[in-house]
Motif scaffolding. Sequence first.
Motif, mmCIF file in Angstrom:
data_model
loop_
_atom_site.group_PDB
_atom_site.id
_atom_site.type_symbol
_atom_site.label_atom_id
_atom_site.label_comp_id
_atom_site.label_asym_id
_atom_site.label_seq_id
_atom_site.Cartn_x
_atom_site.Cartn_y
_atom_site.Cartn_z
ATOM 1 N N LEU A 64 73.861 52.207 37.884
ATOM 2 C CA LEU A 64 72.811 53.201 38.098
ATOM 3 C C LEU A 64 71.701 52.634 38.983
ATOM 4 C CD1 LEU A 64 71.532 55.975 37.413
ATOM 5 C CD2 LEU A 64 70.496 54.856 35.406
ATOM 6 N N GLY A 65 71.329 51.389 38.750
ATOM 7 C CA GLY A 65 70.283 50.751 39.552
ATOM 8 C C GLY A 65 70.657 50.630 41.011
ATOM 9 N N VAL A 66 71.924 50.306 41.279
ATOM 10 C CA VAL A 66 72.395 50.192 42.662
ATOM 11 C C VAL A 66 72.336 51.549 43.359
ATOM 12 C CG1 VAL A 66 74.414 49.744 44.119
ATOM 13 C CG2 VAL A 66 73.841 48.163 42.261
ATOM 14 N N VAL A 67 72.820 52.585 42.665
ATOM 15 C CA VAL A 67 72.821 53.933 43.246
ATOM 16 C C VAL A 67 71.399 54.412 43.517
ATOM 17 C CG1 VAL A 67 73.393 56.359 42.822
ATOM 18 C CG2 VAL A 67 75.030 54.575 42.206
ATOM 19 N N ILE A 68 70.509 54.209 42.541
ATOM 20 C CA ILE A 68 69.114 54.634 42.721
ATOM 21 C C ILE A 68 68.462 53.864 43.859
ATOM 22 C CG2 ILE A 68 66.831 54.711 41.638
ATOM 23 C CD1 ILE A 68 68.749 56.888 40.689
ATOM 24 N N TRP A 69 68.811 52.573 44.013
ATOM 25 C CA TRP A 69 68.248 51.829 45.144
ATOM 26 C C TRP A 69 68.665 52.448 46.468
ATOM 27 C CZ3 TRP A 69 64.714 49.371 47.448
ATOM 28 C CH2 TRP A 69 64.939 48.992 48.778
ATOM 29 N N THR A 70 69.951 52.754 46.634
ATOM 30 C CA THR A 70 70.408 53.298 47.917
ATOM 31 C C THR A 70 69.673 54.596 48.247
ATOM 32 O OG1 THR A 70 72.256 54.542 46.927
ATOM 33 C CG2 THR A 70 72.703 52.280 47.643
ATOM 34 N N LEU A 71 69.417 55.416 47.215
ATOM 35 C CA LEU A 71 68.670 56.655 47.434
ATOM 36 C C LEU A 71 67.219 56.351 47.767
ATOM 37 C CD1 LEU A 71 68.567 59.741 47.425
ATOM 38 C CD2 LEU A 71 68.160 59.633 44.937
ATOM 39 N N ALA A 72 66.621 55.386 47.052
ATOM 40 C CA ALA A 72 65.227 55.007 47.309
ATOM 41 C C ALA A 72 65.076 54.451 48.720
ATOM 42 C CB ALA A 72 64.771 53.975 46.275
ATOM 43 N N GLU A 73 66.028 53.639 49.154
ATOM 44 C CA GLU A 73 66.002 53.086 50.510
ATOM 45 C C GLU A 73 65.946 54.206 51.545
ATOM 46 O OE1 GLU A 73 69.374 51.477 53.469
ATOM 47 O OE2 GLU A 73 69.271 50.348 51.593
ATOM 48 N N TYR A 188 68.680 57.071 58.798
ATOM 49 C CA TYR A 188 67.664 56.367 58.002
ATOM 50 C C TYR A 188 68.259 55.314 57.075
ATOM 51 C CZ TYR A 188 64.666 60.152 59.645
ATOM 52 O OH TYR A 188 63.976 61.037 60.441
ATOM 53 N N GLY A 189 69.529 55.450 56.740
ATOM 54 C CA GLY A 189 70.158 54.449 55.901
ATOM 55 C C GLY A 189 70.374 53.160 56.667
ATOM 56 N N VAL A 190 70.052 52.031 56.050
ATOM 57 C CA VAL A 190 70.206 50.730 56.702
ATOM 58 C C VAL A 190 71.399 49.977 56.119
ATOM 59 C CG1 VAL A 190 69.128 48.485 57.171
ATOM 60 C CG2 VAL A 190 67.760 50.594 57.252
ATOM 61 N N SER A 191 71.409 49.802 54.816
ATOM 62 C CA SER A 191 72.524 49.091 54.189
ATOM 63 C C SER A 191 73.711 50.007 53.926
ATOM 64 C CB SER A 191 72.076 48.438 52.879
ATOM 65 O OG SER A 191 71.592 49.411 51.962
ATOM 66 N N SER A 192 73.503 51.316 54.096
ATOM 67 C CA SER A 192 74.579 52.285 53.915
ATOM 68 C C SER A 192 74.216 53.577 54.635
ATOM 69 C CB SER A 192 74.802 52.567 52.425
ATOM 70 O OG SER A 192 75.637 53.697 52.242
ATOM 71 N N ALA A 193 75.229 54.248 55.178
ATOM 72 C CA ALA A 193 75.004 55.537 55.837
ATOM 73 C C ALA A 193 75.289 56.710 54.897
ATOM 74 C CB ALA A 193 75.886 55.649 57.077
ATOM 75 N N LEU A 194 75.521 56.408 53.607
ATOM 76 C CA LEU A 194 75.922 57.424 52.636
ATOM 77 C C LEU A 194 74.971 58.613 52.585
ATOM 78 C CD1 LEU A 194 77.540 58.507 50.192
ATOM 79 C CD2 LEU A 194 76.091 57.047 48.735
ATOM 80 N N TRP A 195 73.676 58.350 52.390
ATOM 81 C CA TRP A 195 72.736 59.448 52.176
ATOM 82 C C TRP A 195 72.439 60.198 53.470
ATOM 83 C CZ3 TRP A 195 72.622 60.969 47.455
ATOM 84 C CH2 TRP A 195 72.810 60.038 46.425
ATOM 85 N N ASP A 196 72.645 59.560 54.620
ATOM 86 C CA ASP A 196 72.539 60.298 55.891
ATOM 87 C C ASP A 196 73.609 61.374 55.958
ATOM 88 O OD1 ASP A 196 70.366 59.180 57.544
ATOM 89 O OD2 ASP A 196 71.484 57.319 57.344
ATOM 90 N N LYS A 197 74.791 61.051 55.455
ATOM 91 C CA LYS A 197 75.873 62.036 55.441
ATOM 92 C C LYS A 197 75.575 63.143 54.433
ATOM 93 C CE LYS A 197 79.256 58.458 56.663
ATOM 94 N NZ LYS A 197 79.296 58.794 58.094
ATOM 95 N N VAL A 198 75.052 62.762 53.264
ATOM 96 C CA VAL A 198 74.758 63.741 52.220
ATOM 97 C C VAL A 198 73.668 64.722 52.654
ATOM 98 C CG1 VAL A 198 73.816 64.039 49.881
ATOM 99 C CG2 VAL A 198 75.491 62.223 50.341
#
Length: 206
Positions: A64-73, A188-198
């Motif tokens: 959960l912490g990892v997922v929330i970090w990616t969103l916070a980033e 805007y995603g740096v360590s992952s492009a996941l949320w840019d796609k979402v």
Amino acid sequence: MKKNYVSNATESTRMFKADWMEALSKVHFTVPLYIYVPVIGFLMWDALYRQGLSLISFAGYYLLGVVIWTLAEYLLHRFVFHFVPKAPWALRLHFIFHGVHHDYPNDAKRLVMPPSASIPMATVLYLFFSLFLSGGPLHAFFAAFLTGYLVYDISHYALHHFNFKSEFWKKLKKHHMLHHYSDASRGYGVSSALWDKVFGSDFIKK
């Protein structure tokens, strides 16, 4: 979109008149590791051994912490770092926190967040998360959140200064370089492009 000033120099402009403030604004990319790896280790030890959190529960809160970090980033980069205020003092603050990096993206000492900013921010976030979690769950969650932050910071440095052979890192570097040199309103995603796609802020593939 309007193209702004971008320097290819390896050093950026001076931001503060006082030497001590200028020194605090620069940091070697390994410094966050020295500060936060021991903190992460302590939080994990405390959650598992002092608080007695089971491995399954620990894994759940850690994930959960990892997922929330990616969103916070993503949210911080998009809505805080790229919010351009109108007041002169606020514009100055915006430049200090993020504008300088877009103007001087190759400055190696302004690629990771300096402890003078990251420690107060981490403290505030810990207190915020403590409103919802406590004890072992809080420490497992925050250990993962800080791990995500470290991955982000070190990845950010690597994307600007390393050459990659891996297709994964090549794609991630291209994603970030397009953000800098093509369209700063996307990617805007740096360590992952996941949320840019979402959220539809990924670069349009031609």
